[in-house]
Motif scaffolding. Structure first.
Motif, PDB file in Angstrom:
ATOM      1  N   ARG A  39       0.871  -1.099   0.003  1.00 37.00           N
ATOM      2  CA  ARG A  39       0.073   0.026   0.037  1.00 37.00           C
ATOM      3  C   ARG A  39       1.049   1.527  -0.010  1.00 37.00           C
ATOM      4  NH1 ARG A  39      -2.442  -0.449   4.536  1.00 37.00           N
ATOM      5  NH2 ARG A  39      -3.893  -1.931   3.822  1.00 37.00           N
ATOM      6  N   GLY A  47       0.141   6.130  -6.070  1.00 38.76           N
ATOM      7  CA  GLY A  47      -1.326   6.455  -6.252  1.00 38.76           C
ATOM      8  C   GLY A  47      -2.463   5.535  -5.745  1.00 38.76           C
ATOM      9  N   CYS A  48      -1.675   4.544  -4.699  1.00 36.52           N
ATOM     10  CA  CYS A  48      -2.741   3.547  -3.945  1.00 36.52           C
ATOM     11  C   CYS A  48      -3.467   4.118  -2.907  1.00 36.52           C
ATOM     12  CB  CYS A  48      -1.919   2.633  -3.459  1.00 36.52           C
ATOM     13  SG  CYS A  48      -2.741   1.065  -2.976  1.00 36.52           S
ATOM     14  N   GLN A  49      -4.960   4.135  -3.123  1.00 34.15           N
ATOM     15  CA  GLN A  49      -5.626   4.838  -2.106  1.00 34.15           C
ATOM     16  C   GLN A  49      -6.184   3.520  -1.107  1.00 34.15           C
ATOM     17  OE1 GLN A  49      -6.579   8.104  -2.381  1.00 34.15           O
ATOM     18  NE2 GLN A  49      -4.952   7.837  -3.776  1.00 34.15           N
ATOM     19  N   GLU A  50      -6.163   2.248  -1.438  1.00 32.96           N
ATOM     20  CA  GLU A  50      -6.732   1.186  -0.739  1.00 32.96           C
ATOM     21  C   GLU A  50      -6.044  -0.078  -1.218  1.00 32.96           C
ATOM     22  OE1 GLU A  50     -10.819  -0.601   0.945  1.00 32.96           O
ATOM     23  OE2 GLU A  50     -10.993   0.797  -0.778  1.00 32.96           O
ATOM     24  N   THR A  94      -7.452  -0.144  -5.038  1.00 31.34           N
ATOM     25  CA  THR A  94      -7.728   1.233  -5.628  1.00 31.34           C
ATOM     26  C   THR A  94      -6.687   2.041  -5.887  1.00 31.34           C
ATOM     27  OG1 THR A  94      -9.997   0.992  -4.736  1.00 31.34           O
ATOM     28  CG2 THR A  94      -9.406   3.138  -5.731  1.00 31.34           C
ATOM     29  N   VAL A 123      -5.175   5.593  -8.076  1.00 31.29           N
ATOM     30  CA  VAL A 123      -5.605   6.960  -8.903  1.00 31.29           C
ATOM     31  C   VAL A 123      -4.233   7.262  -9.652  1.00 31.29           C
ATOM     32  CG1 VAL A 123      -6.178   9.155  -8.921  1.00 31.29           C
ATOM     33  CG2 VAL A 123      -7.345   7.585  -7.484  1.00 31.29           C
ATOM     34  N   THR A 178      -9.447   6.369 -12.040  1.00 30.92           N
ATOM     35  CA  THR A 178      -9.167   5.512 -10.613  1.00 30.92           C
ATOM     36  C   THR A 178      -9.258   3.889 -11.096  1.00 30.92           C
ATOM     37  OG1 THR A 178     -10.342   7.248  -9.268  1.00 30.92           O
ATOM     38  CG2 THR A 178     -10.509   5.176  -8.564  1.00 30.92           C
ATOM     39  N   THR A 234       4.516  10.144   1.709  1.00 31.57           N
ATOM     40  CA  THR A 234       3.811   9.317   2.606  1.00 31.57           C
ATOM     41  C   THR A 234       3.934   9.519   4.041  1.00 31.57           C
ATOM     42  OG1 THR A 234       5.842   7.878   2.813  1.00 31.57           O
ATOM     43  CG2 THR A 234       4.196   7.450   0.875  1.00 31.57           C
TER      44      THR A 234
END
Length: 176
Positions: free
Chosen positions: A27, A32-35, A47, A49, A58, A159
């Motif tokens: 993660r 761009g990892c949202q989840e 998910t 983006v 997305t 991050t």
């Protein structure tokens, strides 16, 4: 498109292997990892983006691990759909071997895109794919290696995570 590369990571193979299977590490490392949820046994759902040229989308997709030969090699296969932007799918063969610095991680990635993304042209797509792969493996290396001393652990700008957090967690040094 195909990409290959290697990274020498200052950590033992067991630590690098564990990081490859960790949803928390993945993660943090996937640009761009949202989840990201799931497990190595059942696969991961993500998910992400991303903006590729003028197209921002997305992507919702899955990543499965197979051909796991602990702690030497594994195969990652992923597929994501970005609605009108199109889709991306591909796979990566990752191998680990001991080296003087710790562990040599080698990868061979093959990826395909379709929809609006494919219309951007191979030069744009290839450049984007190389940039994302470089970002992922740089973040992965930083998460696993960390600095020699705690005081040298600057925060990663995007991050806020400290370098080497996974290695310290595995070694029992992360606030345990």
């Amino acid at each position: 498109m195909e990409m290959t590369g290697t990274r020498e990571i200052r950590a033992d193979r067991a630590t690098v292997w564990a990081a490859l299977l960790s949803p928390e590490v993945l993660r943090e490392c996937v640009p761009g990892c949202q989840e990201l949820t799931g497990s190595p046994e059942e696969g991961f759902h993500a998910t992400v983006v991303q903006k590729v040229g003028p197209v921002k989308a997305t992507f919702k997709g899955t990543v499965t691990l197979s051909e796991m030969n602990e702690p030497d090699s594994l195969h990652l296969a992923g597929e994501g759909k970005g609605g009108a932007a199109g889709f991306a799918k591909g796979g990566a063969d990752v191998s680990l071997e001991d080296c003087e610095e710790g562990t040599r991680l080698s990868y061979n990635v093959e990826a395909k895109v379709g929809g609006k993304l494919a219309q951007l042209g191979s030069r744009v797509i290839d450049g984007f794919a190389k940039k994302v792969a470089d970002q992922f493996f740089t973040r992965f290396q930083e998460a696993v290696e960390g600095p020699a001393e705690e005081e040298e652990a600057p925060e990663a700008p995007e991050t806020g995570a400290k370098k080497g957090w996974f290695k310290r967690l595995v070694k029992g040094g992360a606030g345990a």
